[in-house]
Design a protein around this motif. Structure first.
Motif, PDB file in Angstrom:
ATOM      1  N   ARG A  38     -56.891  76.122 -10.030  1.00 12.49           N
ATOM      2  CA  ARG A  38     -56.989  77.398  -9.324  1.00 12.49           C
ATOM      3  C   ARG A  38     -55.728  78.244  -9.428  1.00 12.49           C
ATOM      4  O   ARG A  38     -55.801  79.463  -9.505  1.00 12.49           O
ATOM      5  CB  ARG A  38     -57.371  77.168  -7.866  1.00 12.49           C
ATOM      6  N   GLU A  39     -54.568  77.617  -9.463  1.00 10.82           N
ATOM      7  CA  GLU A  39     -53.330  78.410  -9.491  1.00 10.82           C
ATOM      8  C   GLU A  39     -53.131  79.173 -10.800  1.00 10.82           C
ATOM      9  O   GLU A  39     -52.325  80.088 -10.866  1.00 10.82           O
ATOM     10  CB  GLU A  39     -52.095  77.542  -9.200  1.00 10.82           C
ATOM     11  N   PHE A  40     -53.885  78.832 -11.839  1.00 11.41           N
ATOM     12  CA  PHE A  40     -53.747  79.519 -13.127  1.00 11.41           C
ATOM     13  C   PHE A  40     -54.844  80.549 -13.372  1.00 11.41           C
ATOM     14  O   PHE A  40     -54.828  81.243 -14.367  1.00 11.41           O
ATOM     15  CB  PHE A  40     -53.771  78.508 -14.278  1.00 11.41           C
ATOM     16  N   THR A  41     -55.793  80.657 -12.478  1.00 10.61           N
ATOM     17  CA  THR A  41     -56.966  81.496 -12.684  1.00 10.61           C
ATOM     18  C   THR A  41     -56.638  82.965 -12.474  1.00 10.61           C
ATOM     19  O   THR A  41     -56.037  83.329 -11.461  1.00 10.61           O
ATOM     20  CB  THR A  41     -58.082  81.082 -11.700  1.00 10.61           C
ATOM     21  N   PRO A  42     -57.052  83.832 -13.417  1.00 10.12           N
ATOM     22  CA  PRO A  42     -56.878  85.276 -13.194  1.00 10.12           C
ATOM     23  C   PRO A  42     -57.849  85.757 -12.122  1.00 10.12           C
ATOM     24  O   PRO A  42     -58.958  85.253 -12.018  1.00 10.12           O
ATOM     25  CB  PRO A  42     -57.219  85.884 -14.561  1.00 10.12           C
ATOM     26  N   HIS A  43     -57.414  86.711 -11.320  1.00 14.17           N
ATOM     27  CA  HIS A  43     -58.247  87.197 -10.232  1.00 14.17           C
ATOM     28  C   HIS A  43     -58.713  88.641 -10.445  1.00 14.17           C
ATOM     29  O   HIS A  43     -59.610  89.104  -9.764  1.00 14.17           O
ATOM     30  CB  HIS A  43     -57.502  87.079  -8.902  1.00 14.17           C
ATOM     31  N   THR A  44     -58.072  89.346 -11.378  1.00 16.01           N
ATOM     32  CA  THR A  44     -58.469  90.720 -11.658  1.00 16.01           C
ATOM     33  C   THR A  44     -58.652  90.882 -13.162  1.00 16.01           C
ATOM     34  O   THR A  44     -58.187  90.059 -13.951  1.00 16.01           O
ATOM     35  CB  THR A  44     -57.396  91.726 -11.185  1.00 16.01           C
ATOM     36  N   GLU A  45     -59.299  91.974 -13.554  1.00 13.85           N
ATOM     37  CA  GLU A  45     -59.512  92.251 -14.990  1.00 13.85           C
ATOM     38  C   GLU A  45     -58.170  92.399 -15.709  1.00 13.85           C
ATOM     39  O   GLU A  45     -58.018  91.971 -16.845  1.00 13.85           O
ATOM     40  CB  GLU A  45     -60.362  93.507 -15.149  1.00 13.85           C
ATOM     41  N   GLU A  46     -57.165  92.964 -15.040  1.00 12.93           N
ATOM     42  CA  GLU A  46     -55.857  93.156 -15.661  1.00 12.93           C
ATOM     43  C   GLU A  46     -55.178  91.808 -15.965  1.00 12.93           C
ATOM     44  O   GLU A  46     -54.389  91.702 -16.891  1.00 12.93           O
ATOM     45  CB  GLU A  46     -54.935  93.990 -14.763  1.00 12.93           C
ATOM     46  N   GLU A  47     -55.470  90.792 -15.160  1.00 18.88           N
ATOM     47  CA  GLU A  47     -54.871  89.472 -15.377  1.00 18.88           C
ATOM     48  C   GLU A  47     -55.588  88.689 -16.474  1.00 18.88           C
ATOM     49  O   GLU A  47     -55.093  87.676 -16.924  1.00 18.88           O
ATOM     50  CB  GLU A  47     -54.923  88.651 -14.075  1.00 18.88           C
ATOM     51  N   ARG A  48     -56.759  89.149 -16.912  1.00 19.15           N
ATOM     52  CA  ARG A  48     -57.535  88.435 -17.932  1.00 19.15           C
ATOM     53  C   ARG A  48     -56.871  88.659 -19.280  1.00 19.15           C
ATOM     54  O   ARG A  48     -56.921  89.722 -19.831  1.00 19.15           O
ATOM     55  CB  ARG A  48     -58.970  88.911 -17.965  1.00 19.15           C
ATOM     56  N   ARG A  49     -56.238  87.665 -19.776  1.00  9.78           N
ATOM     57  CA  ARG A  49     -55.657  87.680 -21.112  1.00  9.78           C
ATOM     58  C   ARG A  49     -55.843  86.289 -21.668  1.00  9.78           C
ATOM     59  O   ARG A  49     -56.424  85.431 -21.013  1.00  9.78           O
ATOM     60  CB  ARG A  49     -54.199  88.115 -21.076  1.00  9.78           C
ATOM     61  N   SER A  50     -55.377  86.047 -22.826  1.00  6.51           N
ATOM     62  CA  SER A  50     -55.629  84.746 -23.437  1.00  6.51           C
ATOM     63  C   SER A  50     -55.092  83.618 -22.555  1.00  6.51           C
ATOM     64  O   SER A  50     -54.096  83.780 -21.847  1.00  6.51           O
ATOM     65  CB  SER A  50     -54.994  84.673 -24.822  1.00  6.51           C
TER      66      SER A  50
END
Length: 186
Positions: A100-112
């Motif tokens: 859970r601590e590595f999961t992106p929470h927003t579209e901006e955090e979604r990267r490889s």
């Protein structure tokens, strides 16, 4: 029997027709690892318009994912479901599991995944994939719009940081649409 083998397609009120054998699209497994969606980037490089939907939810690891991530079965993870489409047609399903601590929470955090892990001070050192064919589950057949008799390629992928697995995925690809390509530098 022919329909069960995926050789013909039945259309209600019309009859049965020989199913066309599509050309298999090459799917390069080791290109575009720095892209948030390497599958999409590979197909886009081949001129396809690719979109994807995703949603995340908390889940317990359970026995299989716990084993793959070397975590207790009760560990809380983030499970993310993806549906990739090419030119509007469903092409791939993927389910990813990560801490859970590595999961992106927003579209901006979604990267490889590699870039996200690096931002947490974790260097991905290896990606291991195990590929097998199988009969699709009914929900997968529906989601991928598969003809009867078509098998899927199931890719079990795990990202490793040294001797620690940090993410694992189950990727389901229609076996009648893709040819999986691997490149191994020597």
């Amino acid at each position: 029997m022919l329909a069960g083998e995926g050789l013909i397609i039945g259309r209600v009120g019309s009859g049965h027709y020989v199913r066309e054998r599509p050309d298999l699209t090459p799917l390069h497994r080791w290109r575009f690892l720095d892209h948030p969606a390497p599958f999409a980037a590979d197909l886009q490089s081949q001129g396809r318009r690719v979109t994807w939907d995703w949603h995340s939810e908390p889940t317990e690891a359970g026995p299989d994912i716990g084993r793959r991530l070397r975590l207790p079965e009760s560990a809380t993870l983030t499970k993310t479901h993806y549906v990739f489409r090419g030119d509007g047609r469903p092409l791939q399903l993927a389910t990813s599991y990560e801490l859970r601590e590595f999961t992106p929470h927003t579209e901006e955090e979604r990267r490889s995944l590699v870039a996200r892990m690096y931002a947490h001070g974790i260097k991905i050192t290896e990606i291991v994939e195990s590929v097998h064919t199988r009969i699709p589950r009914p929900v997968e057949s529906d989601a991928l719009d598969l003809a009867a008799g078509v098998h899927v390629l199931h890719v079990e992928r795990t990202h490793w940081a040294g001797d620690r697995p940090v993410e694992t995925s189950d990727i389901v690809i229609p076996g009648d649409r893709f040819r999986i390509m691997y490149s191994m530098p020597v």
